[in-house]
Each structure stands twice: as C-alpha cells, then as structure tokens.
Design a protein around this motif. Sequence first.
Motif, PDB file in Angstrom:
ATOM      1  N   LYS A   1     -11.041  78.399  42.634  1.00  0.00           N
ATOM      2  CA  LYS A   1     -11.477  79.714  42.162  1.00  0.00           C
ATOM      3  C   LYS A   1     -11.235  79.851  40.662  1.00  0.00           C
ATOM      4  O   LYS A   1     -12.068  80.387  39.936  1.00  0.00           O
ATOM      5  CB  LYS A   1     -10.739  80.819  42.911  1.00  0.00           C
ATOM      6  CG  LYS A   1     -11.235  81.028  44.307  1.00  0.00           C
ATOM      7  CD  LYS A   1     -10.530  82.198  44.961  1.00  0.00           C
ATOM      8  CE  LYS A   1     -11.070  82.415  46.363  1.00  0.00           C
ATOM      9  NZ  LYS A   1     -10.424  83.551  47.017  1.00  0.00           N
ATOM     10  N   LEU A   2     -10.083  79.344  40.204  1.00  0.00           N
ATOM     11  CA  LEU A   2      -9.779  79.417  38.779  1.00  0.00           C
ATOM     12  C   LEU A   2     -10.559  78.369  37.988  1.00  0.00           C
ATOM     13  O   LEU A   2     -10.919  78.597  36.837  1.00  0.00           O
ATOM     14  CB  LEU A   2      -8.277  79.229  38.537  1.00  0.00           C
ATOM     15  CG  LEU A   2      -7.363  80.318  39.101  1.00  0.00           C
ATOM     16  CD1 LEU A   2      -5.919  79.932  38.918  1.00  0.00           C
ATOM     17  CD2 LEU A   2      -7.659  81.659  38.438  1.00  0.00           C
ATOM     18  N   GLY A   3     -10.822  77.232  38.598  1.00  0.00           N
ATOM     19  CA  GLY A   3     -11.490  76.140  37.908  1.00  0.00           C
ATOM     20  C   GLY A   3     -12.991  76.293  37.813  1.00  0.00           C
ATOM     21  O   GLY A   3     -13.660  75.463  37.194  1.00  0.00           O
ATOM     22  N   ILE A   4     -13.531  77.327  38.411  1.00  0.00           N
ATOM     23  CA  ILE A   4     -14.974  77.532  38.369  1.00  0.00           C
ATOM     24  C   ILE A   4     -15.443  77.770  36.931  1.00  0.00           C
ATOM     25  O   ILE A   4     -16.612  77.580  36.616  1.00  0.00           O
ATOM     26  CB  ILE A   4     -15.392  78.691  39.314  1.00  0.00           C
ATOM     27  CG1 ILE A   4     -16.872  78.616  39.678  1.00  0.00           C
ATOM     28  CG2 ILE A   4     -15.080  80.021  38.692  1.00  0.00           C
ATOM     29  CD1 ILE A   4     -17.201  77.481  40.569  1.00  0.00           C
ATOM     30  N   VAL A   5     -14.498  78.115  36.064  1.00  0.00           N
ATOM     31  CA  VAL A   5     -14.828  78.322  34.654  1.00  0.00           C
ATOM     32  C   VAL A   5     -15.354  77.023  34.033  1.00  0.00           C
ATOM     33  O   VAL A   5     -16.267  77.044  33.214  1.00  0.00           O
ATOM     34  CB  VAL A   5     -13.578  78.829  33.881  1.00  0.00           C
ATOM     35  CG1 VAL A   5     -13.849  78.930  32.398  1.00  0.00           C
ATOM     36  CG2 VAL A   5     -13.134  80.166  34.442  1.00  0.00           C
ATOM     37  N   THR A   6     -14.800  75.884  34.450  1.00  0.00           N
ATOM     38  CA  THR A   6     -15.237  74.591  33.908  1.00  0.00           C
ATOM     39  C   THR A   6     -16.477  74.059  34.611  1.00  0.00           C
ATOM     40  O   THR A   6     -16.993  73.021  34.241  1.00  0.00           O
ATOM     41  CB  THR A   6     -14.119  73.543  34.022  1.00  0.00           C
ATOM     42  OG1 THR A   6     -13.812  73.338  35.394  1.00  0.00           O
ATOM     43  CG2 THR A   6     -12.888  73.979  33.248  1.00  0.00           C
ATOM     44  N   GLY A   7     -16.906  74.744  35.611  1.00  0.00           N
ATOM     45  CA  GLY A   7     -18.104  74.311  36.321  1.00  0.00           C
ATOM     46  C   GLY A   7     -17.779  73.882  37.734  1.00  0.00           C
ATOM     47  O   GLY A   7     -16.623  73.647  38.088  1.00  0.00           O
ATOM     48  N   PRO A   8     -18.806  73.753  38.582  1.00  0.00           N
ATOM     49  CA  PRO A   8     -18.566  73.388  39.983  1.00  0.00           C
ATOM     50  C   PRO A   8     -17.992  71.983  40.142  1.00  0.00           C
ATOM     51  O   PRO A   8     -17.233  71.724  41.066  1.00  0.00           O
ATOM     52  CB  PRO A   8     -19.939  73.502  40.633  1.00  0.00           C
ATOM     53  CG  PRO A   8     -20.923  73.599  39.534  1.00  0.00           C
ATOM     54  CD  PRO A   8     -20.191  74.017  38.296  1.00  0.00           C
ATOM     55  N   GLY A   9     -18.331  71.066  39.263  1.00  0.00           N
ATOM     56  CA  GLY A   9     -17.788  69.708  39.358  1.00  0.00           C
ATOM     57  C   GLY A   9     -16.289  69.672  39.133  1.00  0.00           C
ATOM     58  O   GLY A   9     -15.555  69.004  39.863  1.00  0.00           O
ATOM     59  N   GLY A  10     -15.818  70.391  38.158  1.00  0.00           N
ATOM     60  CA  GLY A  10     -14.370  70.446  37.875  1.00  0.00           C
ATOM     61  C   GLY A  10     -13.595  71.073  39.011  1.00  0.00           C
ATOM     62  O   GLY A  10     -12.506  70.617  39.368  1.00  0.00           O
ATOM     63  N   ALA A  11     -14.143  72.117  39.593  1.00  0.00           N
ATOM     64  CA  ALA A  11     -13.469  72.786  40.709  1.00  0.00           C
ATOM     65  C   ALA A  11     -13.404  71.875  41.933  1.00  0.00           C
ATOM     66  O   ALA A  11     -12.374  71.804  42.616  1.00  0.00           O
ATOM     67  CB  ALA A  11     -14.204  74.075  41.048  1.00  0.00           C
ATOM     68  N   THR A  12     -14.477  71.144  42.204  1.00  0.00           N
ATOM     69  CA  THR A  12     -14.508  70.255  43.373  1.00  0.00           C
ATOM     70  C   THR A  12     -13.552  69.086  43.213  1.00  0.00           C
ATOM     71  O   THR A  12     -12.758  68.794  44.112  1.00  0.00           O
ATOM     72  CB  THR A  12     -15.937  69.727  43.603  1.00  0.00           C
ATOM     73  OG1 THR A  12     -16.813  70.832  43.768  1.00  0.00           O
ATOM     74  CG2 THR A  12     -15.994  68.830  44.817  1.00  0.00           C
ATOM     75  N   VAL A  13     -13.619  68.423  42.066  1.00  0.00           N
ATOM     76  CA  VAL A  13     -12.748  67.262  41.826  1.00  0.00           C
ATOM     77  C   VAL A  13     -11.287  67.684  41.805  1.00  0.00           C
ATOM     78  O   VAL A  13     -10.428  67.031  42.407  1.00  0.00           O
ATOM     79  CB  VAL A  13     -13.146  66.552  40.514  1.00  0.00           C
ATOM     80  CG1 VAL A  13     -12.119  65.501  40.134  1.00  0.00           C
ATOM     81  CG2 VAL A  13     -14.520  65.921  40.644  1.00  0.00           C
ATOM     82  N   GLY A  14     -10.989  68.782  41.141  1.00  0.00           N
ATOM     83  CA  GLY A  14      -9.609  69.271  41.102  1.00  0.00           C
ATOM     84  C   GLY A  14      -9.093  69.659  42.470  1.00  0.00           C
ATOM     85  O   GLY A  14      -7.953  69.371  42.829  1.00  0.00           O
ATOM     86  N   GLY A  15      -9.937  70.298  43.252  1.00  0.00           N
ATOM     87  CA  GLY A  15      -9.524  70.706  44.592  1.00  0.00           C
ATOM     88  C   GLY A  15      -9.271  69.532  45.515  1.00  0.00           C
ATOM     89  O   GLY A  15      -8.266  69.474  46.220  1.00  0.00           O
ATOM     90  N   LEU A  16     -10.181  68.559  45.520  1.00  0.00           N
ATOM     91  CA  LEU A  16      -9.995  67.376  46.381  1.00  0.00           C
ATOM     92  C   LEU A  16      -8.802  66.537  45.926  1.00  0.00           C
ATOM     93  O   LEU A  16      -8.021  66.057  46.753  1.00  0.00           O
ATOM     94  CB  LEU A  16     -11.263  66.522  46.385  1.00  0.00           C
ATOM     95  CG  LEU A  16     -12.449  67.100  47.141  1.00  0.00           C
ATOM     96  CD1 LEU A  16     -13.677  66.214  46.955  1.00  0.00           C
ATOM     97  CD2 LEU A  16     -12.120  67.253  48.607  1.00  0.00           C
ATOM     98  N   GLY A  17      -8.669  66.359  44.631  1.00  0.00           N
ATOM     99  CA  GLY A  17      -7.540  65.577  44.111  1.00  0.00           C
ATOM    100  C   GLY A  17      -6.208  66.209  44.469  1.00  0.00           C
ATOM    101  O   GLY A  17      -5.265  65.527  44.871  1.00  0.00           O
ATOM    102  N   GLY A  18      -6.131  67.520  44.355  1.00  0.00           N
ATOM    103  CA  GLY A  18      -4.895  68.220  44.710  1.00  0.00           C
ATOM    104  C   GLY A  18      -4.558  68.087  46.182  1.00  0.00           C
ATOM    105  O   GLY A  18      -3.399  67.906  46.554  1.00  0.00           O
ATOM    106  N   ALA A  19      -5.576  68.159  47.026  1.00  0.00           N
ATOM    107  CA  ALA A  19      -5.332  68.040  48.467  1.00  0.00           C
ATOM    108  C   ALA A  19      -4.846  66.641  48.834  1.00  0.00           C
ATOM    109  O   ALA A  19      -3.912  66.484  49.624  1.00  0.00           O
ATOM    110  CB  ALA A  19      -6.603  68.381  49.238  1.00  0.00           C
TER     111      ALA A  19
END
Length: 116
Positions: free
Chosen positions: A48-66
């Motif tokens: 939700k916070l990473g959507i500022v950098t775009g959908p790619g950043g939010a997806t990669v950050g979310g999967l990497g964190g999990a």
Amino acid sequence: MSEKCPNCLSQRIGKRNYGKKFAGVVGASAGTYGGYAAATAGAHAGAKLGIVTGPGGATVGGLGGAVIGALLGGATGASAGVLLGDILDKRVLDNLRCLDCGYCFSTDPDSRDDTY
C-alpha cells in the motif's frame, strides 16, 4: 570418558536424537508459517505504501518481504525446536543406544528407571 552401556558395559554407543529431530521439524514448520503470516501482513502494508513507486515496486517488495520473513521464521523456529529437542533427549527420552546389545538408556541419572 566415554559412556558405557549399563547393561553390557560396551563402549559402542550411538545417539538416537529423536527429540531433537522431531522438535526441529515442528519448530521449523511453525516458524515458517508464523514468519510467512507476519511477512504477508507486512508485505500488504508495504504494498500500500509502495504503490507510490509503481505497481512493480509494490509487487517485488511484497513478495520479497514474504519470502524473507518465511525463511527467517523457519530458521528461528528450527533453532528453538532443536534446543527444546536436545533437552527432551537428555532429560526425558532414552537417547543413547548400545550398538552391541541394543539397550537404550539416558546419561541423566535422574531419568533412569532401574526398577523392573
């Protein structure tokens, strides 16, 4: 000084480590699930916070964190399980086995039950 079998006095003794193995697997499973659940919640918030950098950043950050959370949780859970299993092996289970006569026994004198 090495252990001797109380039954036949042989010095050929093996360790079974059933408690350590079982508790390590259970701890790793619980830790992986707990780490993944926590990381998924964090990844959701991060997405939700990473959507500022775009959908790619939010997806990669979310999967990497999990993934990282699950791996760290699994390693932590396995370590805790192995420590608990080691205590079980030493105090509760007959962890040592004579390789000559097959007698199972413990090194802890308080856990021995010599009454038949």
